[in-house]
Design a protein around this motif. Sequence first.
Motif, PDB file in Angstrom:
ATOM      1  N   ILE A 200      -3.883   0.251 -10.570  1.00  0.00           N
ATOM      2  CA  ILE A 200      -2.449  -0.024 -10.583  1.00  0.00           C
ATOM      3  C   ILE A 200      -1.934  -0.055  -9.152  1.00  0.00           C
ATOM      4  O   ILE A 200      -2.581   0.472  -8.231  1.00  0.00           O
ATOM      5  CB  ILE A 200      -1.660   1.002 -11.424  1.00  0.00           C
ATOM      6  CG1 ILE A 200      -1.816   2.396 -10.839  1.00  0.00           C
ATOM      7  CG2 ILE A 200      -2.097   0.980 -12.864  1.00  0.00           C
ATOM      8  CD1 ILE A 200      -0.885   3.422 -11.462  1.00  0.00           C
ATOM      9  N   THR A 201      -0.777  -0.651  -8.981  1.00  0.00           N
ATOM     10  CA  THR A 201      -0.152  -0.740  -7.670  1.00  0.00           C
ATOM     11  C   THR A 201       1.235  -0.138  -7.751  1.00  0.00           C
ATOM     12  O   THR A 201       1.947  -0.330  -8.733  1.00  0.00           O
ATOM     13  CB  THR A 201      -0.037  -2.220  -7.238  1.00  0.00           C
ATOM     14  OG1 THR A 201      -1.347  -2.796  -7.229  1.00  0.00           O
ATOM     15  CG2 THR A 201       0.593  -2.345  -5.872  1.00  0.00           C
ATOM     16  N   ALA A 202       1.601   0.609  -6.711  1.00  0.00           N
ATOM     17  CA  ALA A 202       2.936   1.204  -6.651  1.00  0.00           C
ATOM     18  C   ALA A 202       3.458   1.066  -5.232  1.00  0.00           C
ATOM     19  O   ALA A 202       2.693   1.111  -4.261  1.00  0.00           O
ATOM     20  CB  ALA A 202       2.895   2.667  -7.052  1.00  0.00           C
ATOM     21  N   ARG A 203       4.751   0.909  -5.112  1.00  0.00           N
ATOM     22  CA  ARG A 203       5.385   0.855  -3.794  1.00  0.00           C
ATOM     23  C   ARG A 203       5.914   2.240  -3.465  1.00  0.00           C
ATOM     24  O   ARG A 203       6.606   2.857  -4.270  1.00  0.00           O
ATOM     25  CB  ARG A 203       6.513  -0.160  -3.780  1.00  0.00           C
ATOM     26  CG  ARG A 203       6.044  -1.582  -3.992  1.00  0.00           C
ATOM     27  CD  ARG A 203       7.205  -2.562  -3.845  1.00  0.00           C
ATOM     28  NE  ARG A 203       6.795  -3.895  -4.214  1.00  0.00           N
ATOM     29  CZ  ARG A 203       6.210  -4.766  -3.397  1.00  0.00           C
ATOM     30  NH1 ARG A 203       5.951  -4.419  -2.156  1.00  0.00           N
ATOM     31  NH2 ARG A 203       5.879  -5.960  -3.808  1.00  0.00           N
ATOM     32  N   LEU A 204       5.574   2.726  -2.270  1.00  0.00           N
ATOM     33  CA  LEU A 204       6.006   4.041  -1.825  1.00  0.00           C
ATOM     34  C   LEU A 204       6.718   3.921  -0.484  1.00  0.00           C
ATOM     35  O   LEU A 204       6.385   3.063   0.328  1.00  0.00           O
ATOM     36  CB  LEU A 204       4.793   4.975  -1.674  1.00  0.00           C
ATOM     37  CG  LEU A 204       3.875   5.136  -2.878  1.00  0.00           C
ATOM     38  CD1 LEU A 204       2.660   5.962  -2.512  1.00  0.00           C
ATOM     39  CD2 LEU A 204       4.622   5.762  -4.035  1.00  0.00           C
ATOM     40  N   SER A 205       7.657   4.822  -0.261  1.00  0.00           N
ATOM     41  CA  SER A 205       8.362   4.829   1.023  1.00  0.00           C
ATOM     42  C   SER A 205       7.391   5.238   2.132  1.00  0.00           C
ATOM     43  O   SER A 205       6.349   5.861   1.879  1.00  0.00           O
ATOM     44  CB  SER A 205       9.532   5.818   0.980  1.00  0.00           C
ATOM     45  OG  SER A 205       9.042   7.146   0.886  1.00  0.00           O
TER      46      SER A 205
END
Length: 73
Positions: free
Chosen positions: A4-9
């Motif tokens: 899976i892919t997630a955007r993080l700060s």
Amino acid sequence: MPQITARLSDELVDALDTAASTLHRSRADVIRQAVESYLEDFADISVALDRLRDPSDECIDWQEARSALLGSD
């Protein structure tokens, strides 16, 4: 295993990298462990909420419980 892919700060990635470095683990390992821990907590909270919402589950008054546990009024 699915990916899976997630955007993080940037700040979260920095904290992730620090944790991974400290633990001598990969980012993926730290993320996997964090998600597993979160989901375990979520399951526990869900069970607790279900029990609190169950009208057939007996509830006792705090003062009664306190007296019974401490032996005083």
